[in-house]
Design a protein around this motif. Structure first.
Motif, short mmCIF file in Angstrom:
data_model
loop_
_atom_site.label_atom_id
_atom_site.label_comp_id
_atom_site.label_asym_id
_atom_site.label_seq_id
_atom_site.Cartn_x
_atom_site.Cartn_y
_atom_site.Cartn_z
N MET B 73 0.83 -1.21 0.00
CA MET B 73 0.00 0.00 0.00
C MET B 73 0.86 1.25 0.00
O MET B 73 0.55 2.25 -0.64
CB MET B 73 -0.94 -0.02 1.21
N VAL B 74 1.97 1.19 0.73
CA VAL B 74 2.87 2.34 0.74
C VAL B 74 3.50 2.55 -0.63
O VAL B 74 3.56 3.67 -1.13
CB VAL B 74 3.97 2.14 1.81
N ILE B 75 3.93 1.47 -1.25
CA ILE B 75 4.60 1.59 -2.55
C ILE B 75 3.62 2.07 -3.62
O ILE B 75 3.99 2.83 -4.52
CB ILE B 75 5.24 0.25 -2.97
N ILE B 76 2.34 1.67 -3.49
CA ILE B 76 1.34 2.11 -4.46
C ILE B 76 1.23 3.63 -4.44
O ILE B 76 0.98 4.25 -5.46
CB ILE B 76 -0.03 1.45 -4.18
N THR B 77 1.42 4.24 -3.26
CA THR B 77 1.36 5.69 -3.22
C THR B 77 2.68 6.33 -3.61
O THR B 77 2.92 7.50 -3.31
CB THR B 77 1.00 6.19 -1.80
N VAL B 274 4.05 -5.19 -8.04
CA VAL B 274 3.81 -3.81 -7.62
C VAL B 274 4.85 -2.92 -8.28
O VAL B 274 6.04 -3.22 -8.23
CB VAL B 274 3.90 -3.69 -6.08
N SER B 275 4.40 -1.85 -8.89
CA SER B 275 5.35 -0.96 -9.56
C SER B 275 5.93 0.02 -8.56
O SER B 275 5.22 0.62 -7.77
CB SER B 275 4.63 -0.19 -10.67
N ILE B 276 7.26 0.18 -8.64
CA ILE B 276 7.94 1.03 -7.67
C ILE B 276 7.60 2.50 -7.90
O ILE B 276 7.80 3.34 -7.03
CB ILE B 276 9.46 0.79 -7.72
N SER B 277 7.05 2.83 -9.07
CA SER B 277 6.69 4.23 -9.29
C SER B 277 5.24 4.50 -8.95
O SER B 277 4.72 5.57 -9.20
CB SER B 277 6.98 4.64 -10.73
N GLY B 278 4.58 3.52 -8.33
CA GLY B 278 3.27 3.78 -7.77
C GLY B 278 2.11 3.51 -8.71
O GLY B 278 2.26 3.44 -9.92
N GLY B 279 0.94 3.35 -8.11
CA GLY B 279 -0.29 3.25 -8.88
C GLY B 279 -0.66 1.86 -9.33
O GLY B 279 -1.79 1.64 -9.77
N VAL B 280 0.27 0.93 -9.24
CA VAL B 280 -0.04 -0.41 -9.73
C VAL B 280 0.31 -1.44 -8.67
O VAL B 280 1.34 -1.36 -8.03
CB VAL B 280 0.79 -0.73 -11.00
N GLY B 281 -0.55 -2.42 -8.50
CA GLY B 281 -0.27 -3.48 -7.53
C GLY B 281 -1.55 -4.12 -7.04
O GLY B 281 -2.55 -3.44 -6.88
#
Lengths: 375, 337
Positions: B73-77, B274-281
């Protein structure tokens, strides 16, 4: 004919040959000067607290503790300025040192083993560089993978044995001093490297490109700058310096274990960020990073003299790191708000938050008392 | 005049289509990888494909799954929480101390205590990041050191071992009232809750929005600061839960508890798509990622590969997973054009 008057330098011309006048105070409003101030403050405090703080032998001994971090820090500055990161430096260091140790244990000549270690570390850096520049994977993810991979290889090389018995000619590089002074060889090496890296960053086009890539990679790419090649170079450099630091560390300890240098990558990144390098890239100087290394080194040395454990020292360093970014930001916010608007609701939430943290610390100290006393 | 479908809605639908395909593709890719691995390992060591072994794997990855979900959840943001390991260590030590002194304390209370302590630590992270405007990687790098130092200061180097802990807390993770060890059930419960939170609540969807396009989310009325604070709070909360489970499972609390764990959680997330640049996962992706890590660990032991090479294998796996993921993505992109 009207006599034409020569416009004065102070007139309202929009374009002036002279840079705008700056007050003396504003000239010092740079991150690097803040670090200098903190260093002076720390020295003053420590002189009061510990009579042995300025002892030359102590300083000489402790300075070599930080040179490995320093060597790995130099290419890390390049990498972070360009908007990337390298989490694998400490693992690469371990891998290179372990490889050297393994070869030496098998009877290989120390210098050949050292060279092999350097080569392996550089290859490690090249793998990172390849994955980041050609495969275009995010650097955090790549170096996270190699962080585990290289450390794993280190364990694979040495297992649970240690490499020992390095010849004196080799351990000189970690333990010896130059000529007859108290200055360790590793410090001299670091200074030389720092000057080279500093010149590369601040006086060459290559260095300017790093800032450009960190600021706006696409624009830089479209301007014809060989971005991929530059990224490959800086990661290769990082691998090389990590290997070099690994050799120095092994020479300093006189032995190598596969877990050598575990966790050092965080110290390296802390030193770089505390040095004023923006984690998002595009900003920062090499002198700043060197100053922050000096600050961290002096602080840790001072705390060590006060018998504060290494891990507890981490609390101070961690706070320093956070505050160094927090305070300037908050100060800017406060100065830009003309009138502080104290809404009842904000005050209440602020008080509530503070109360919760106070409660936490009360619980912290209350709960540890009986066990500490009982033992 | 009839209202036409605004073009934005149509393109967002098709983008959703592409995104959905990518996500499904990713999970299919990981599942295939797992399948191949399972077959390969079973051929080499038939004892792998037994129920007991499977239970063992689940046991090993339960704590990882819980914290990896929080990390996701943190990485998604578009953030990261490197301090989870230190939060687990600190909460574990504090809860262990309290439980040692109060052995008759109901176990549920110790869980609540752990989660509360974790929430405080997580909210500290959240405050630094939202109000302090400190970038997440730096903030959590700092708190990683701070919290770990606090563990040392708190315990003065002592540790709590199995004899000092009451039976209740030790049973917490191991009891099997429902056939599976409690710890696995807790992990499944957390996964279900997080799944519903992320996919069926507005706040959950807001988390994705903040990660995909923070500015657009802000303009759409989403309180970005609140959402960011929330994910770090949750991270602390779940780390606190994990801490109590850790004490329960390993029957000890040491100064180096959970040292280095944060990178495993990031690895599980990343391998899970999960993408490290956020928004995906997705939740399923992360669970598969944790499962893969667990299988690797388990299978290497079974195939009698020296434990010294296991770490290298894990690292290599992360690299392979990420590279193949990128390769699949670029293929899909190319086919689209």
């Amino acid at each position: 004919m009207k006599a034409q008057t020569v416009p004065e330098a102070k007139s309202a011309s929009l374009i002036s040959e002279f840079p705008p006048p700056r007050s003396l105070l504003s000239r010092f409003q740079r991150w690097e000067w803040m670090l200098v101030g903190l260093i002076l403050l720390d020295v003053l405090i420590n002189i009061r607290l510990s009579p042995h703080f300025l002892d030359a032998r102590n300083l000489s001994r402790t300075s070599s503790d930080f040179m490995e971090i320093g060597l790995m820090m130099l290419p890390m500055v390049f990498i972070i300025i360009s908007g990337n990161i390298d989490l694998s430096v400490a693992s690469n260091m371990g891998m290179s040192a372990s490889f050297m140790g393994l070869l030496h244990n098998q009877g290989v000549d120390i210098w050949a083993a050292a060279l092999a270690g350097l080569l392996l570390g550089t290859l490690g850096g090249m793998l990172n560089g390849y994955l980041v520049s050609r495969i275009k994977l995010p650097s955090l993810v790549v170096t996270l993978g190699t962080y585990a991979f290289y450390r794993g290889i280190a364990y694979g090389f040495l297992g649970d044995q240690a490499a020992r018995g390095y010849p004196k000619a080799f351990t000189y590089f970690g333990q010896g001093r130059v000529f007859d002074t108290l200055v360790p060889f590793s410090v001299v090496l670091f200074i030389v490297m720092a000057i080279l890296f500093g010149l590369a960053l601040h006086r060459t086009t290559f260095g300017r490109y790093l800032y450009a890539i960190g600021s706006n990679e696409n624009a830089t790419l479209y301007s014809g700058v060989p971005v991929a090649r530059i990224k490959f170079i800086i990661y290769t450099l990082s691998g090389f310096m990590a290997a070099l630091a690994g050799l120095i560390l092994a020479a300093r300890f006189g032995s190598t274990r596969p877990d050598i240098g575990t966790g050092l990558e965080l110290s390296v990144i802390t030193a770089v960020v505390l040095g004023g390098v923006d984690i998002n890239g595009g900003k920062g100087t090499l002198p700043g990073a060197v100053l922050s290394l000096l600050l961290i080194g002096l602080m840790r040395f001072g705390m060590g003299l006060l018998n504060i454990q290494g891990q507890v020292q981490g609390i101070v360093i961690g706070l320093l790191l956070i505050l160094s970014i927090l305070l300037p930001g908050v100060a800017q916010q406060i100065s830009s708000v003309r009138k502080l608007q104290w809404q009842g609701r904000t005050v209440l939430t602020a008080l509530g938050v503070i109360a919760i943290f106070v409660l936490f610390f009360v619980f912290f100290f209350w709960s540890r008392a009986p066990v500490i006393a009982g033992g | 005049m009839t209202v036409q479908n605004p073009p934005a809605a149509r393109s967002s639908l098709s983008r959703d289509g592409l995104l959905w395909t990518l996500i499904r593709f990713r999970e299919a890719g990981i599942s295939l990888f797992i399948l191949i691995l399972v077959v390969a390992v079973t051929l080499r060591a038939p004892s792998f494909l037994t129920l007991d072994n499977f239970k063992d794997i689940l046991l090993n990855i339960s704590i990882l799954a819980i914290v990896a979900l929080a990390q996701t959840m943190v990485i998604i943001t578009h953030g990261i929480d490197l301090s989870v390991s230190s939060m687990i260590g600190l909460v574990a030590m504090m809860v262990a101390f309290v439980v040692k002194e109060n052995p008759n304390m109901p176990v549920i209370l110790s869980v609540a205590l752990g989660m509360a302590l974790g929430a405080v630590l997580g909210s500290f992270n959240g405050l630094i990041i939202t109000f302090g405007k400190v970038p997440p990687i730096i903030a959590t790098l700092g708190t990683l050191s701070i919290y770990r130092g606090l563990v040392f200061y708190y315990s003065q180097g002592t540790w709590i071992n199995s004899f000092e802990l009451p039976a209740g807390i030790k049973l917490l993770s191991k009891g099997t009232p429902l056939g599976l060890p409690n710890i696995v059930i807790v992990a499944i419960l957390v996964a279900v809750i997080v799944y519903f939170f992320l996919n069926y609540t507005r706040t959950g969807r807001d988390i994705y929005a903040v990660g995909s396009n923070p500015e657009a989310a802000q303009f759409a009325g989403i309180r970005k600061q609140r959402i960011t604070f929330l994910v770090y709070l949750i991270s602390g909360l779940l780390s606190g839960l994990a801490a109590v489970l850790w004490v329960s499972r390993f029957e000890s609390a040491q100064t180096n508890t959970a040292l280095g764990f944060e990178l495993q959680t990031v690895a599980a997330s990343v391998v899970g798509g999960v993408s490290i640049s956020g928004g995906v996962g997705t939740v399923t992706g992360v669970l598969l990622g944790a499962l893969l890590l667990g299988i690797i660990q388990n299978s290497l032991t079974l195939i009698r590969i020296s434990p010294f090479w296991q770490l290298a294998a894990q690292g290599l796996l992360i690299l392979v997973a990420v590279i193949s993921d990128k390769w699949i993505l670029s293929r899909v992109e190319r086919n689209r054009k």
